[in-house]
Design an enzyme around this catalytic site. Structure first.
Site, short mmCIF file in Angstrom:
data_model
loop_
_atom_site.label_atom_id
_atom_site.label_comp_id
_atom_site.label_asym_id
_atom_site.label_seq_id
_atom_site.Cartn_x
_atom_site.Cartn_y
_atom_site.Cartn_z
N ASN A 10 0.87 -1.25 0.24
CA ASN A 10 0.06 0.03 -0.12
C ASN A 10 0.94 1.20 -0.03
O ASN A 10 1.44 1.64 1.04
CB ASN A 10 -0.85 -0.08 1.22
CG ASN A 10 -1.89 1.24 1.24
OD1 ASN A 10 -1.82 2.03 0.40
ND2 ASN A 10 -2.39 1.58 2.41
N LYS A 12 0.15 4.26 -0.42
CA LYS A 12 -0.42 5.46 0.34
C LYS A 12 -0.14 6.63 -0.61
O LYS A 12 -0.27 6.50 -1.80
CB LYS A 12 0.07 5.62 1.72
CG LYS A 12 -0.02 4.39 2.53
CD LYS A 12 0.14 4.66 3.99
CE LYS A 12 -0.01 3.28 4.82
NZ LYS A 12 0.00 3.30 6.13
N HIS A 93 -9.61 1.47 4.29
CA HIS A 93 -8.39 1.69 5.23
C HIS A 93 -8.61 2.51 6.26
O HIS A 93 -9.36 3.57 6.16
CB HIS A 93 -7.01 2.12 4.26
CG HIS A 93 -5.99 2.04 4.75
ND1 HIS A 93 -5.52 3.12 5.87
CD2 HIS A 93 -4.87 1.17 4.69
CE1 HIS A 93 -4.34 2.52 6.34
NE2 HIS A 93 -3.91 1.43 5.86
N GLU A 95 -6.90 4.98 7.59
CA GLU A 95 -6.42 6.33 7.26
C GLU A 95 -7.67 6.98 6.58
O GLU A 95 -8.13 8.19 6.78
CB GLU A 95 -5.17 6.45 6.54
CG GLU A 95 -4.00 6.04 7.26
CD GLU A 95 -2.82 5.57 6.54
OE1 GLU A 95 -2.75 5.32 5.49
OE2 GLU A 95 -2.00 4.97 7.29
N GLU A 163 -5.99 -4.57 10.19
CA GLU A 163 -5.01 -3.85 10.43
C GLU A 163 -5.02 -2.85 11.68
O GLU A 163 -5.91 -1.96 11.70
CB GLU A 163 -4.77 -2.74 9.32
CG GLU A 163 -4.44 -3.53 7.99
CD GLU A 163 -3.73 -2.50 6.94
OE1 GLU A 163 -2.61 -2.68 6.53
OE2 GLU A 163 -4.38 -1.54 6.79
N GLY A 169 2.38 2.01 10.77
CA GLY A 169 3.55 3.02 10.63
C GLY A 169 4.27 3.25 11.78
O GLY A 169 4.87 4.44 12.07
N SER A 208 3.07 -2.51 10.33
CA SER A 208 4.38 -2.48 10.61
C SER A 208 5.18 -4.23 10.19
O SER A 208 5.81 -4.30 10.76
CB SER A 208 4.56 -2.23 12.12
OG SER A 208 4.40 -1.06 12.15
P1 PGA Z 1 2.62 0.07 7.58
O1 PGA Z 1 1.40 0.53 6.82
O2 PGA Z 1 3.03 -1.27 6.83
O3 PGA Z 1 3.66 1.23 7.28
O4 PGA Z 1 2.47 0.04 9.16
C1 PGA Z 1 0.46 -0.72 6.59
C2 PGA Z 1 -0.90 -0.27 6.19
O5 PGA Z 1 -1.42 0.85 6.71
O6 PGA Z 1 -1.64 -0.80 5.17
#
Ligand code: PGA
Length: 247
Positions: A10, A12, A93, A95, A163, A169, A208
């Site tokens: 992803n 982003k 997601h 976010e 997630e 992150g 992560s």
């Molecule tokens: P990350 O993000 O691997 O940077 O923690 C995962 C995601 O948000 O899909």
């Protein structure tokens, strides 16, 4: 039940033309591990260009609107992603749930809109740290799943990504027992909701995931791959994650 591992990056809000060589390199890495289904969900502006260099990886979008088209400035309809060359899309997601206020029913609508265009869907669920600390993570995620999963969801076009928001992150990941508990509970809920096909539906872990922890995470029961943010931006960090899924 044997489920083919699915590893999806992803990207982003990251990625310009200058990053196409990374996509090409990741596509080559994907070709080296055909037992794993590998893809990259890139910014919509990159989908067409990414398609030209994607190798064995698939290219997806990161969101689509629940409506076919119309007066929704700045939004993208599923047929637009498809025309650009996407074959998958992420919906729900955390976010977007946080930044754009997307609700569970919005997410279900987006999944259906994507499916109507023949796109495959990764539907995200996950609890905040506050909910994890309150001991309500399982019930929260199962309720979110129940309300976000559209009618007619099936394993050949939809996968779930668990997630935990507090792991995205942050460099933190749950314990393997916590991941096993959550994935097992999601599996049970899927079977209850859609019957036997719930055993075939893939459940990804995201938050992560990196080259150091991927093998351990992917070995957990009912973890069928990963949704990977930061570590998917470069082949050096994403390649070993694809390899871990193939092991
Ligand atoms: P990350 O993000 O691997 O940077 O923690 C995962 C995601 O948000 O899909």
């Amino acid at each position: 039940m044997a489920r083919r591992k699915l590893v999806v990056g992803n990207w982003k809000m990251n990625g310009l033309r200058a990053h196409l060589p990374q996509i090409a390199a990741i596509g080559e890495e994907a070709a080296a591990y055909p037992s794993v289904e590998t893809g990259l969900c890139v910014p919509a502006t990159l989908i067409t260009m990414a398609n030209e260099v994607k190798g064995a990886a698939f290219i997806g979008g990161q969101d689509c609107h629940a409506k076919g088209n119309g007066a929704h400035t700045g939004c993208l309809a599923a047929d637009m992603l498809k025309e650009a060359g996407a074959t998958w899309v992420i919906v729900g997601h955390s976010e977007r749930r946080a930044d754009q206020g997307e609700t569970d029913s919005d997410v279900a609508g987006k999944a259906l809109a994507a499916h109507a265009q023949g796109l495959k869907v990764i539907l995200c669920v996950g609890e905040s740290l506050e909910i994890r600390d309150s001991g309500e993570a399982l019930s929260f995620v199962l309720a979110q799943l129940e309300a976000s999963l559209p009618e007619g969801a099936a394993s050949d076009w939809l996968s779930i990504a668990y997630e935990p928001v507090w792991c995205i992150g942050t460099g933190r990941i749950p314990t393997m027992d916590q991941i096993a508990d959550m994935h097992g509970s999601i599996r049970n809920a899927l079977v209850q909701r859609i019957g036997d096909d719930g055993n075939a539906m893939r459940i990804l872990y995201g938050g992560s995931v990196n080259a150091a922890n991927a093998a351990e995470v992917f070995a957990v029961a009912d973890v069928d791959g990963g949704l990977v943010g930061g570590a998917s931006l470069k082949v050096e960090s994403f390649g070993p994650i694809i390899a871990a899924a193939a092991a």
